[in-house]
Design a protein around this motif. Structure first.
Motif: not given
Length: 364
Positions: A86-93, A114-118
């Protein structure tokens, strides 16, 4: 369909009070789009989220020390999720320190594409360590800020800003923080034994940058001219007695609304560039007129003076004195109108879903 991973430095739900943790707790109890949470073990779990628990064992502590990587536990759990195609969105706070090792980890296992970093940033000015190069903005895929003014400051700071930006205003629970009628306000004042007085409130942690010392100096001047005005200080219990000032100490979060609701004016004398100012919005929704420093994201929150009085030079005692005396001279509190859902947690939830949906389109 890309899946969403939230990397949290604290367990979620979080047992203590925190602005972003409260927002996420409300969001995760509503119509959310978070699939996984990577964090230490919380007291209980949200039912519709898959948890990857970071266990800080003695063996892991040794590994972190040897490798000089404090995020090994997070990456160990993250790797389990990323094993799928799968592809993923990774949220970092707010965790700037994790970005560089995370990029290295994703590249090592062949998953960076494969990862979109927010990255969600709850401050206002650009983070000082990023001044040394644009590697940070080249590493992430999206920066989410609290205000448009914060974006303008970032844009002015960097001649090259190679990433997507979005803005998501903070939100409060408007079912708890709301305006009451004049009759209800008078009854509440009687219950708290505060009657026939103009009530001002300051509420924050007692740190120099929050401006309490400056405000107390202002209040000594105010008290000489108006003995009927009272300042309620919430968040600290100083032992020094000041005429016209009542130190209430720490108040449980669920009891805060009634103090805002009895107040006539909320004072926000921050001496730093605030990211947003949640207490300002809580007071606003409870019917307080707000007088606040024109610092950081505050002017945008108060719509550049439409929703309250902005102090352009907040380090000058005279400007606060004049603004407070002007307020006291009015027989009626200034009228401020705004939509009921302004800066609400429900609106934040919708905004978060919109940001996630946009990110999914970028990585699909």
């Amino acid at each position: 369909m890309p899946q969403v991973i939230l990397i949290s430095q604290v367990p979620l739900p979080y047992s203590q009070i925190g602005s972003w943790t409260t927002l996420y707790q409300n969001y995760l109890a509503d119509n959310h789009q978070i699939d996984y949470i990577v964090c230490e073990k919380p007291e209980y779990f949200f039912p519709e989220v898959k948890y990857c628990i970071v266990e800080n064992t003695n063996f892991l502590k040794i590994q972190k020390k040897i490798s000089k990587n404090n995020y090994l536990g997070y990456f160990k759990e993250l790797k389990k999720i990323l094993e799928s195609e799968d592809k993923f969105i990774i949220q970092i706070l707010d965790n700037f320190g994790i970005v560089k090792p995370l990029i290295g980890f994703l590249e090592k296992i062949g998953k960076r594409d494969k990862c979109y970093l927010q990255f969600f940033y709850h401050g206002f000015p650009p983070f000082y360590e990023n001044f040394y190069g644009r590697w940070f903005f080249e590493s992430i895929d999206e920066m989410v800020l609290l205000t448009h003014d914060s974006y303008k400051v970032h844009k002015q700071q960097y001649t090259i800003l190679p990433t997507k930006f979005s803005v998501l205003h903070n939100g409060i629970d408007t079912s708890k923080f709301y305006r009451i009628t004049t009759g209800e306000k008078e009854n509440l004042k009687r219950q708290l034994q505060i009657t026939n007085r103009k009530v001002f409130i300051w509420c924050s942690q007692d740190r120099p940058k929050k401006g309490l010392d400056l405000l107390l100096n202002v209040w000594k001047r105010i008290n000489e001219k108006d003995k009927e005005a009272i300042l309620l200080v919430i968040g600290t219990d100083r032992k020094t007695k000041i005429e016209g000032v009542s130190f209430l100490g720490r108040i449980p979060n669920n009891e805060l609304p009634k103090y805002y609701q009895i107040a006539d004016c909320y004072l926000f004398p921050t001496l730093c560039h605030e990211g947003f100012g949640l207490s300002l919005v809580e007071a606003l929704h409870c019917g307080c007129y707000c007088i606040a420093s024109a610092n950081g994201g505050v002017p945008e929150v108060l719509q550049y003076g439409k929703l309250g009085k902005l102090i352009e030079n907040p380090n000058f005692v005279e400007e606060w004195e004049n603004a407070i005396l002007e307020f006291l001279a009015n027989n009626e509190n200034p009228s401020v109108s705004f939509p009921e859902d302004l800066y609400s947690s429900k609106k934040w939830n919708l905004g978060m879903n919109k940001i996630i949906e946009s990110a999914k389109k970028c990585i699909e």
